[in-house]
Scaffold this motif. Structure first.
Motif, PDB file in Angstrom:
ATOM      1  N   HIS A  94       0.883  -1.526   0.357  1.00 55.63           N
ATOM      2  CA  HIS A  94       0.178   0.585  -0.535  1.00 55.63           C
ATOM      3  C   HIS A  94       1.114   1.089   0.110  1.00 55.63           C
ATOM      4  O   HIS A  94       0.297   2.674  -0.915  1.00 55.63           O
ATOM      5  N   LEU A  95       1.933   1.181   0.749  1.00 55.61           N
ATOM      6  CA  LEU A  95       2.683   2.342   0.963  1.00 55.61           C
ATOM      7  C   LEU A  95       3.439   1.893  -0.677  1.00 55.61           C
ATOM      8  O   LEU A  95       3.452   3.517  -1.023  1.00 55.61           O
ATOM      9  N   ARG A  96       3.932   1.469  -1.398  1.00 56.29           N
ATOM     10  CA  ARG A  96       4.204   1.025  -2.171  1.00 56.29           C
ATOM     11  C   ARG A  96       3.670   1.867  -3.237  1.00 56.29           C
ATOM     12  O   ARG A  96       3.707   2.710  -4.187  1.00 56.29           O
ATOM     13  N   THR A  97       2.771   2.165  -3.781  1.00 63.30           N
ATOM     14  CA  THR A  97       1.396   2.265  -4.493  1.00 63.30           C
ATOM     15  C   THR A  97       1.216   4.195  -4.042  1.00 63.30           C
ATOM     16  O   THR A  97       1.287   4.591  -5.002  1.00 63.30           O
ATOM     17  N   ILE A  98       1.193   5.005  -2.254  1.00 66.55           N
ATOM     18  CA  ILE A  98       1.317   5.643  -2.253  1.00 66.55           C
ATOM     19  C   ILE A  98       2.501   6.706  -3.083  1.00 66.55           C
ATOM     20  O   ILE A  98       2.491   7.618  -3.777  1.00 66.55           O
ATOM     21  N   ALA A 150       2.339   6.622  -7.456  1.00 66.55           N
ATOM     22  CA  ALA A 150       1.419   8.000  -7.346  1.00 66.55           C
ATOM     23  C   ALA A 150       2.384   9.399  -6.847  1.00 66.55           C
ATOM     24  O   ALA A 150       1.695   9.899  -8.160  1.00 66.55           O
ATOM     25  N   LEU A 151       2.825   9.720  -5.748  1.00 65.42           N
ATOM     26  CA  LEU A 151       3.497  10.149  -5.918  1.00 65.42           C
ATOM     27  C   LEU A 151       4.404  11.010  -7.222  1.00 65.42           C
ATOM     28  O   LEU A 151       4.449  12.198  -7.507  1.00 65.42           O
ATOM     29  N   GLY A 152       5.549  10.042  -7.579  1.00 67.64           N
ATOM     30  CA  GLY A 152       5.938   9.659  -8.419  1.00 67.64           C
ATOM     31  C   GLY A 152       5.645  10.418 -10.013  1.00 67.64           C
ATOM     32  O   GLY A 152       5.247  11.612 -10.426  1.00 67.64           O
ATOM     33  N   GLU A 153       3.694   9.689 -10.088  1.00 68.11           N
ATOM     34  CA  GLU A 153       3.447  10.544 -11.276  1.00 68.11           C
ATOM     35  C   GLU A 153       3.107  11.877 -10.570  1.00 68.11           C
ATOM     36  O   GLU A 153       2.426  12.353 -12.019  1.00 68.11           O
ATOM     37  N   SER A 154       2.125  12.274  -9.693  1.00 63.95           N
ATOM     38  CA  SER A 154       1.519  12.916  -9.366  1.00 63.95           C
ATOM     39  C   SER A 154       2.192  14.380  -9.967  1.00 63.95           C
ATOM     40  O   SER A 154       2.444  16.545  -9.812  1.00 63.95           O
ATOM     41  N   GLU A 155       3.494  14.232 -10.050  1.00 66.71           N
ATOM     42  CA  GLU A 155       4.642  15.180 -10.635  1.00 66.71           C
ATOM     43  C   GLU A 155       4.864  16.045  -9.574  1.00 66.71           C
ATOM     44  O   GLU A 155       5.563  17.069  -9.715  1.00 66.71           O
ATOM     45  N   GLN A 156       5.063  15.479  -8.222  1.00 68.44           N
ATOM     46  CA  GLN A 156       4.866  15.875  -6.547  1.00 68.44           C
ATOM     47  C   GLN A 156       6.474  16.347  -5.863  1.00 68.44           C
ATOM     48  O   GLN A 156       6.701  17.529  -5.638  1.00 68.44           O
ATOM     49  N   ILE A 157       6.784  15.609  -6.701  1.00 71.87           N
ATOM     50  CA  ILE A 157       8.696  15.397  -6.039  1.00 71.87           C
ATOM     51  C   ILE A 157       9.792  15.190  -7.420  1.00 71.87           C
ATOM     52  O   ILE A 157       9.097  14.726  -8.595  1.00 71.87           O
ATOM     53  N   PRO A 158      10.681  15.391  -7.211  1.00 68.93           N
ATOM     54  CA  PRO A 158      11.610  16.056  -8.293  1.00 68.93           C
ATOM     55  C   PRO A 158      12.055  14.064  -8.608  1.00 68.93           C
ATOM     56  O   PRO A 158      12.281  13.452  -7.846  1.00 68.93           O
ATOM     57  N   GLU A 159      12.022  13.910 -10.163  1.00 69.16           N
ATOM     58  CA  GLU A 159      12.472  12.441 -10.627  1.00 69.16           C
ATOM     59  C   GLU A 159      14.266  12.131 -10.211  1.00 69.16           C
ATOM     60  O   GLU A 159      13.556  10.835  -9.693  1.00 69.16           O
ATOM     61  N   ASP A 160      14.782  13.161  -9.732  1.00 70.63           N
ATOM     62  CA  ASP A 160      16.388  12.735  -9.975  1.00 70.63           C
ATOM     63  C   ASP A 160      16.257  11.500  -8.730  1.00 70.63           C
ATOM     64  O   ASP A 160      15.631  12.024  -7.158  1.00 70.63           O
ATOM     65  N   ASN A 161      16.297  10.451  -7.911  1.00 66.05           N
ATOM     66  CA  ASN A 161      16.792   9.118  -8.009  1.00 66.05           C
ATOM     67  C   ASN A 161      15.295   8.254  -7.040  1.00 66.05           C
ATOM     68  O   ASN A 161      15.281   7.456  -6.699  1.00 66.05           O
ATOM     69  N   HIS A 162      14.261   9.500  -7.758  1.00 65.97           N
ATOM     70  CA  HIS A 162      13.229   8.323  -6.984  1.00 65.97           C
ATOM     71  C   HIS A 162      12.735   7.127  -6.781  1.00 65.97           C
ATOM     72  O   HIS A 162      12.254   6.157  -6.768  1.00 65.97           O
TER      73      HIS A 162
END
Length: 136
Positions: free
Chosen positions: A15-19, A22-34
């Protein structure tokens, strides 16, 4: 380590992995290392069922990193995972909560030793009820 308890925590990790995904897909965080972080998380999900003890430290590390890398979702990390991995993860729990989880774990060990079933979620609800029965 009891299979039901491990499966419970694997479900919480998934479940946490899904969250996190989704955080990366929503572009709310920089992609570097995500992406690399998610790869390590996927490795944990794949290896933990096979070798729980050998992957415990990786779990501690990744859960702790969630708090540091993704503070915007730290409140969504299941408290059970903090207890399950222990170690540095316990720094994110107050002493009162740790004491309750210790008591819950003792109940689980007693039930397992007696060969009785143990419903983690039901017991947790009972343990974490307010002392005087009032709810907010």
């Amino acid at each position: 380590m009891a299979t039901d308890y491990l499966e419970h925590n694997l479900a919480l990790l998934a479940h946490l992995r899904t969250i996190l995904g989704a955080l990366g897909e929503s572009e709310q965080i920089p992609e570097d290392n995500h992406g690399l972080f998610l790869d390590r998380f996927d490795e944990l999900l794949a290896e933990l069922p096979k070798h729980p003890e050998e992957n415990h430290y990786l779990g501690q590390d990744l859960i702790s990193q969630v708090f540091h890398r993704y503070p915007q979702v730290a409140h969504l990390v299941p408290r059970d995972l903090l207890w399950f991995f222990g170690g540095d993860c316990l720094h994110f729990m107050p002493d009162e909560e740790i004491a309750r989880y210790q008591a819950l774990d003792e109940r689980r060990f007693e039930a397992e030793a007696a060969g009785k079933p143990f419903d983690w979620n039901q017991e947790k609800q009972l343990m974490f009820l307010p002392e005087n029965g009032q709810t907010h």
